[in-house]
Write a protein that holds these residues in place. Structure first.
Motif, PDB file in Angstrom:
ATOM      1  N   VAL A 157      50.936  63.751 -41.872  1.00  0.00           N
ATOM      2  CA  VAL A 157      51.570  62.662 -42.617  1.00  0.00           C
ATOM      3  C   VAL A 157      50.770  62.422 -43.897  1.00  0.00           C
ATOM      4  N   ARG A 158      51.463  62.389 -45.014  1.00  0.00           N
ATOM      5  CA  ARG A 158      50.839  62.049 -46.289  1.00  0.00           C
ATOM      6  C   ARG A 158      51.531  60.823 -46.859  1.00  0.00           C
ATOM      7  N   ARG A 159      50.758  59.921 -47.459  1.00  0.00           N
ATOM      8  CA  ARG A 159      51.285  58.682 -48.018  1.00  0.00           C
ATOM      9  C   ARG A 159      50.936  58.589 -49.499  1.00  0.00           C
ATOM     10  N   ALA A 160      51.748  57.818 -50.213  1.00  0.00           N
ATOM     11  CA  ALA A 160      51.503  57.628 -51.640  1.00  0.00           C
ATOM     12  C   ALA A 160      52.189  56.361 -52.091  1.00  0.00           C
ATOM     13  N   CYS A 161      51.882  55.944 -53.291  1.00  0.00           N
ATOM     14  CA  CYS A 161      52.651  54.870 -53.906  1.00  0.00           C
ATOM     15  C   CYS A 161      54.061  55.381 -54.195  1.00  0.00           C
ATOM     16  N   ALA A 162      54.973  54.460 -54.436  1.00  0.00           N
ATOM     17  CA  ALA A 162      56.342  54.854 -54.735  1.00  0.00           C
ATOM     18  C   ALA A 162      56.386  55.588 -56.068  1.00  0.00           C
ATOM     19  N   PRO A 163      57.187  56.659 -56.171  1.00  0.00           N
ATOM     20  CA  PRO A 163      57.290  57.364 -57.457  1.00  0.00           C
ATOM     21  C   PRO A 163      58.032  56.526 -58.475  1.00  0.00           C
ATOM     22  N   ALA A 164      57.686  56.685 -59.727  1.00  0.00           N
ATOM     23  CA  ALA A 164      58.363  55.955 -60.795  1.00  0.00           C
ATOM     24  C   ALA A 164      59.752  56.537 -61.031  1.00  0.00           C
ATOM     25  N   GLY A 165      60.608  55.734 -61.637  1.00  0.00           N
ATOM     26  CA  GLY A 165      61.970  56.185 -61.863  1.00  0.00           C
ATOM     27  C   GLY A 165      62.177  56.876 -63.187  1.00  0.00           C
ATOM     28  N   ASP A 166      61.130  57.001 -64.000  1.00  0.00           N
ATOM     29  CA  ASP A 166      61.323  57.563 -65.326  1.00  0.00           C
ATOM     30  C   ASP A 166      60.697  58.943 -65.487  1.00  0.00           C
ATOM     31  N   GLY A 167      60.356  59.570 -64.370  1.00  0.00           N
ATOM     32  CA  GLY A 167      59.767  60.892 -64.466  1.00  0.00           C
ATOM     33  C   GLY A 167      60.809  61.943 -64.803  1.00  0.00           C
ATOM     34  N   PRO A 168      60.374  63.091 -65.300  1.00  0.00           N
ATOM     35  CA  PRO A 168      61.338  64.133 -65.665  1.00  0.00           C
ATOM     36  C   PRO A 168      61.986  64.738 -64.431  1.00  0.00           C
ATOM     37  N   THR A 169      63.242  65.045 -64.527  1.00  0.00           N
ATOM     38  CA  THR A 169      63.946  65.733 -63.455  1.00  0.00           C
ATOM     39  C   THR A 169      65.071  66.540 -64.072  1.00  0.00           C
ATOM     40  N   ALA A 170      65.361  67.671 -63.463  1.00  0.00           N
ATOM     41  CA  ALA A 170      66.419  68.521 -64.002  1.00  0.00           C
ATOM     42  C   ALA A 170      67.768  67.833 -63.841  1.00  0.00           C
ATOM     43  N   PRO A 171      68.634  67.927 -64.853  1.00  0.00           N
ATOM     44  CA  PRO A 171      69.954  67.328 -64.691  1.00  0.00           C
ATOM     45  C   PRO A 171      70.736  68.034 -63.604  1.00  0.00           C
ATOM     46  N   ALA A 172      71.689  67.301 -63.025  1.00  0.00           N
ATOM     47  CA  ALA A 172      72.503  67.883 -61.970  1.00  0.00           C
ATOM     48  C   ALA A 172      73.303  69.047 -62.522  1.00  0.00           C
ATOM     49  N   ALA A 173      73.280  70.152 -61.790  1.00  0.00           N
ATOM     50  CA  ALA A 173      74.129  71.274 -62.164  1.00  0.00           C
ATOM     51  C   ALA A 173      75.586  70.875 -61.950  1.00  0.00           C
ATOM     52  N   VAL A 174      76.481  71.579 -62.571  1.00  0.00           N
ATOM     53  CA  VAL A 174      77.901  71.259 -62.427  1.00  0.00           C
ATOM     54  C   VAL A 174      78.613  72.492 -61.872  1.00  0.00           C
ATOM     55  N   PRO A 175      78.422  72.769 -60.577  1.00  0.00           N
ATOM     56  CA  PRO A 175      79.098  73.921 -59.987  1.00  0.00           C
ATOM     57  C   PRO A 175      80.581  73.622 -59.782  1.00  0.00           C
ATOM     58  N   ALA A 176      81.309  74.648 -59.411  1.00  0.00           N
ATOM     59  CA  ALA A 176      82.736  74.456 -59.113  1.00  0.00           C
ATOM     60  C   ALA A 176      82.861  73.964 -57.677  1.00  0.00           C
ATOM     61  N   TRP A 177      82.964  72.640 -57.535  1.00  0.00           N
ATOM     62  CA  TRP A 177      83.063  72.051 -56.205  1.00  0.00           C
ATOM     63  C   TRP A 177      84.516  72.030 -55.728  1.00  0.00           C
ATOM     64  N   THR A 178      84.701  72.356 -54.458  1.00  0.00           N
ATOM     65  CA  THR A 178      85.956  72.055 -53.776  1.00  0.00           C
ATOM     66  C   THR A 178      85.748  70.743 -53.035  1.00  0.00           C
ATOM     67  N   VAL A 179      86.599  69.766 -53.296  1.00  0.00           N
ATOM     68  CA  VAL A 179      86.434  68.426 -52.712  1.00  0.00           C
ATOM     69  C   VAL A 179      87.651  68.096 -51.857  1.00  0.00           C
ATOM     70  N   VAL A 180      87.391  67.775 -50.581  1.00  0.00           N
ATOM     71  CA  VAL A 180      88.472  67.435 -49.653  1.00  0.00           C
ATOM     72  C   VAL A 180      88.185  66.062 -49.050  1.00  0.00           C
ATOM     73  N   PRO A 181      89.012  65.047 -49.315  1.00  0.00           N
ATOM     74  CA  PRO A 181      88.800  63.735 -48.696  1.00  0.00           C
ATOM     75  C   PRO A 181      89.268  63.729 -47.240  1.00  0.00           C
ATOM     76  N   ARG A 182      88.505  63.063 -46.388  1.00  0.00           N
ATOM     77  CA  ARG A 182      88.862  62.933 -44.972  1.00  0.00           C
ATOM     78  C   ARG A 182      88.668  61.484 -44.548  1.00  0.00           C
ATOM     79  N   PRO A 183      89.760  60.747 -44.279  1.00  0.00           N
ATOM     80  CA  PRO A 183      91.154  61.171 -44.410  1.00  0.00           C
ATOM     81  C   PRO A 183      91.600  61.159 -45.866  1.00  0.00           C
ATOM     82  N   GLU A 184      92.842  61.560 -46.106  1.00  0.00           N
ATOM     83  CA  GLU A 184      93.421  61.424 -47.432  1.00  0.00           C
ATOM     84  C   GLU A 184      93.424  59.946 -47.823  1.00  0.00           C
ATOM     85  N   PRO A 185      93.290  59.647 -49.101  1.00  0.00           N
ATOM     86  CA  PRO A 185      93.241  58.239 -49.521  1.00  0.00           C
ATOM     87  C   PRO A 185      94.384  57.379 -48.977  1.00  0.00           C
ATOM     88  N   ALA A 186      95.605  57.913 -48.940  1.00  0.00           N
ATOM     89  CA  ALA A 186      96.743  57.125 -48.438  1.00  0.00           C
ATOM     90  C   ALA A 186      96.560  56.791 -46.961  1.00  0.00           C
TER      91      ALA A 186
END
Length: 394
Positions: free
Chosen positions: A93-122
């Motif tokens: 187990v390793r512990r630390a202070c909470a990470p800051a929210g302004d650190g660098p991070t790679a932007p989310a990639a935009v892959p071709a997602w197939t999205v299926v709602p369960r159930p359908e909205p209606a």
């Protein structure tokens, strides 16, 4: 002889380092109080009878006898009492202070997602109407109905990058990643999310719970967003829903606390996607043998994720929701050998298995609920994970 002084482990790492060190299979948890990264398995926590707090205490005591210098139970518990659970005493187990929210991070990639709602909205809107019939017939006061989005990409999802984006998008949230792999899974399965809702924490004698109920989606326009916040705080429907939840949490904690403070009025807290009515309940534990996990089990499920009355709401959920919730609206967190710990409600979450992701969201249905509005609320709650994945609901 002077009394012994209880010394608990202090953070020795940086929060950003623990976040960067996370790999699937590890347990990661962070909140405003700090971060925890756990690896390996010293012992599994089994509780066939359902009393997981007792099983956890036994596992921790055995770890101490075996020479483990900082045993902690970490993991997740599902929504249903007979549902899944993944609890272990990790080897490291390793512990630390909470990470800051302004650190660098790679932007989310935009892959071709197939999205299926369960159930359908209606169909979800129809389930809300059926729930309202039960409420109108006095069978229920409230029931929480959930739905899912199944996403499929052309390549495996990078869970560490997804977790990092969740942490940095909302540093105030309780972000987590838990291995919940089950027999038959084609690849390791990870429960990952950024919950805004603290079920309960215990530090020494201090107990804190922060139930959320009553929500409104946020919008980009600042003036309109302030208006939505004010409207939520003034909403009789949302305040009544919130009062149900806060009163029940206070009632349960009152059984364990010698002091309890419950604010008379809720406040509003915000995430990047939602406004929530919030009540921060504090108390002092009466029996130091009552662990954070024992408190969490006593509270679960709160009306914020199930309904009122609980048993009838749970039956309605089983009837109206087409899929088993699994870990959604369960709890995630940790408890140490002193009984201290922190457990959050498993919302704003997803399960990731290779290239497949299942997202979860729910809404509380009470008298006066509008099916289209509840559908829109669940859509807004999906945005936390959709944004981190670089996807959107169709």
């Amino acid at each position: 002889m002077s009394p012994a002084v209880l010394v608990r482990p202090r953070p020795v790492h940086r929060g950003a380092d623990l976040l960067a060190a996370y790999l699937p299979g590890s347990f990661y948890y962070t909140s405003a109080h700090g971060s925890l990264l756990a690896d390996g398995v010293h012992a599994c926590v089994e509780a066939d009878g359902g009393d997981r707090a007792r099983a956890a205490a036994a596992a921790l005591a055995a770890a101490v006898r075996a020479g483990h210098d900082d045993p902690v139970v970490v993991g997740a518990i599902g929504f249903r009492q007979d549902g899944p659970a993944s609890l272990v005493v990790p080897a490291v187990v390793r512990r630390a202070c909470a990470p800051a929210g302004d650190g660098p991070t790679a932007p989310a990639a935009v892959p071709a997602w197939t999205v299926v709602p369960r159930p359908e909205p209606a169909r979800y809107a129809d389930a809300v109407r059926r729930a309202l019939e039960l409420i109108d017939g006095a069978e229920l006061d409230k029931v929480v109905l959930g739905r899912c989005l199944d996403l499929l990409s052309g390549s495996p999802v990078a869970v560490p990058a997804l977790l990092a984006r969740l942490v940095r998008a909302d540093p105030a949230a309780h972000a987590f990643a838990v291995d919940v792999s089950a027999p038959g899974d084609p690849a390791p399965r990870t429960l990952v999310g950024a919950s805004p809702e603290l079920l309960v924490s215990r530090r020494g004698t201090e107990v804190v719970a922060n139930p959320l109920a009553g929500s409104a989606p946020r919008v980009a326009d600042e003036a309109r967003d302030r208006g939505r916040r004010a409207a939520l705080l003034a909403s009789a429907k949302d305040r009544a829903e919130h009062a149900h939840v806060a009163a029940e949490v206070a009632r349960v904690l009152g059984r364990f606390c010698r002091e309890l403070h419950v604010p008379a009025e809720p406040t509003v807290i915000g995430t990047p996607t939602m406004w929530h009515l919030s009540t921060r309940i504090t108390g002092r534990i009466a029996d130091p043998a009552t662990s954070a996990l024992a408190l969490a089990e006593a509270l679960h499920p709160t009306p914020a994720v199930c309904g009122v009355p609980v048993d009838r709401a749970r039956d309605a959920i089983a009837d109206l929701e087409p899929l088993d919730r699994g870990y959604f609206t369960g709890l995630v967190g940790w408890t140490d050998r002193h009984g201290d710990g922190e457990w959050v409600v498993t919302i704003r979450c997803a399960e990731v298995c290779d290239a497949a992701v299942r997202l979860f969201a729910g809404a509380g249905i009470v008298a006066g609920s509008d099916p289209d509005a509840e559908l829109a609320e669940t859509g807004a709650k999906f945005r936390t994970l959709l944004r981190a994945l670089g996807a959107r609901e169709r």
